[in-house]
Design a protein around this motif. Structure first.
Motif, short mmCIF file in Angstrom:
data_model
loop_
_atom_site.label_atom_id
_atom_site.label_comp_id
_atom_site.label_asym_id
_atom_site.label_seq_id
_atom_site.Cartn_x
_atom_site.Cartn_y
_atom_site.Cartn_z
N LEU A 68 28.77 0.41 -10.68
CA LEU A 68 28.78 2.04 -10.86
C LEU A 68 27.87 2.45 -11.80
N GLY A 69 27.12 3.35 -10.95
CA GLY A 69 26.01 4.48 -11.16
C GLY A 69 26.53 5.86 -11.54
N MET A 70 25.96 6.51 -12.08
CA MET A 70 26.43 7.58 -12.82
C MET A 70 26.35 8.57 -11.62
N PRO A 71 28.42 9.84 -11.82
CA PRO A 71 28.21 10.50 -10.95
C PRO A 71 26.89 11.35 -11.09
N ARG A 72 26.49 11.41 -9.13
CA ARG A 72 25.49 12.89 -9.34
C ARG A 72 25.07 14.33 -9.83
N LEU A 73 26.35 14.49 -10.71
CA LEU A 73 26.39 15.45 -11.58
C LEU A 73 26.93 15.97 -13.01
N VAL A 130 37.24 16.78 -19.26
CA VAL A 130 35.73 17.31 -19.34
C VAL A 130 35.14 16.42 -18.25
N HIS A 131 35.22 17.05 -17.46
CA HIS A 131 34.48 16.54 -15.66
C HIS A 131 33.42 15.63 -15.99
N ALA A 132 33.47 14.75 -15.13
CA ALA A 132 31.78 14.72 -15.43
C ALA A 132 31.01 14.64 -14.02
N ASP A 133 31.39 15.04 -12.88
CA ASP A 133 31.50 15.02 -11.58
C ASP A 133 31.22 16.25 -10.89
N ASN A 152 17.02 8.31 -20.92
CA ASN A 152 17.21 6.51 -21.50
C ASN A 152 19.05 6.66 -22.88
N GLN A 153 19.32 8.32 -22.96
CA GLN A 153 20.52 8.22 -23.42
C GLN A 153 22.02 8.47 -22.85
N ILE A 154 21.76 8.28 -21.17
CA ILE A 154 23.82 7.99 -20.53
C ILE A 154 23.55 6.21 -20.01
#
Length: 287
Positions: free
Chosen positions: A250-255, A71-74, A285-287
């Motif tokens: 690392l920051g969260m992926p943009r998408l 399941v891709h996060a980006d 504030n969940q991820i």
């Protein structure tokens, strides 16, 4: 067997999608497709998927499978769009159910959202095999980046998703819900146990410092010797410490938010609300 592999690189998300076809015959599979998405406008576009469709049709191929490594996060998956135009079954790892349970809660999806993987046509377990025409594909469960990550071994080619990157860039992050650096280390050992001449096709490339061109094909032998995170026999304790320290920066992926809501549904958008329109949620504030 040495399948023919055609790569499609998406510069917006640094994703590599693949069409893998029989060396003799017309059957093929599509791996890790991309649906283009303009987050600022909330608009999708099918240019990346259309390029795959055009190539498949020009080559006279028959799509047997549309496969997801995880399941891709980006990026958003174009699997349903490709299925409409080309056919084929959509497959992912059986642990999609774990991902659905986790993010079903994050996005407060309620009971209408099925958490049994039924949005997909096939759920694969470690050790499963299936065929793409005359080609046999074997499934390795390679969690760590996510609980549902798979590697597809098709002839002398292994499609590893985000588990490994090019040797000069390293390995996947493990800080998403359900991720584990210890699991990733064990998964990588399974991949590195394949014959050293096995071709490895990675899911992303970000051009490591000092490299001028994007790249996505390497070998097991090169990864064993040269991978900057795991190569040359690096012990698990060192790898886990490195991965945890690196991931913390690392920051969260943009998408990530639209990607997860789409991809846990096999590339379908959330159901329409009472005005007939579809919406992505933004949990605070969940991820």
């Amino acid at each position: 067997m040495t399948p023919y592999v055609k790569a499609f690189f998406d510069t917006a998300t640094n994703t590599v999608s693949y069409v893998v076809r029989e060396p003799e015959g017309r059957a093929c599979a599509i791996i890790d497709s991309v649906l283009d998405y303009d987050q600022a406008a909330g608009r999708t576009d099918t240019s990346s998927a259309d390029a795959i469709i055009t190539w498949v049709k020009d080559e006279g191929l028959q799509v047997a499978w549309i496969l997801e490594s995880h399941v891709h996060a980006d990026h958003l998956s174009a699997a349903p769009y490709l299925q409409i135009h080309l056919g084929g079954k959509i497959g992912i790892g059986h642990n999609i159910t774990v991902v659905q349970e986790t993010f079903g809660k994050v996005f407060n999806e309620g009971t209408a959202f099925q958490r049994d993987g039924s949005q997909f046509d096939a759920l694969f377990n470690d050790g499963d095999s299936f065929h793409i025409g005359q080609m046999r594909a074997d499934v390795l469960h390679t969690p760590g980046h996510t609980p549902a990550c798979l590697t597809y071994v098709i002839g002398d080619a292994a499609f590893v998703g985000d588990t490994l990157f090019m040797p000069d860039f390293g390995t996947a992050r493990c800080d998403f819900p359900g991720g584990s650096a210890e699991d990733l280390f064990a998964s990588i050992q399974k991949i590195l146990a394949l014959p050293e001449e096995t071709r490895i096709f990675v899911g992303h490339d970000y051009k490591a410092p000092g490299r001028d061109e994007f790249a996505w094909e390497t070998t097991v032998g090169e990864q064993r010797a040269l991978n900057v995170h795991i190569g040359a026999g690096r012990p698990m304790e060192d790898f886990v410490a490195m991965r945890q320290e690196r991931d913390a920066r690392l920051g969260m992926p943009r998408l990530i938010l639209p990607s997860l809501q789409t991809n846990m549904r096999a590339g379908h958008f959330p159901e329409p609300e009472d005005d007939g329109k579809r919406y992505f949620k933004v949990p605070i504030n969940q991820i």
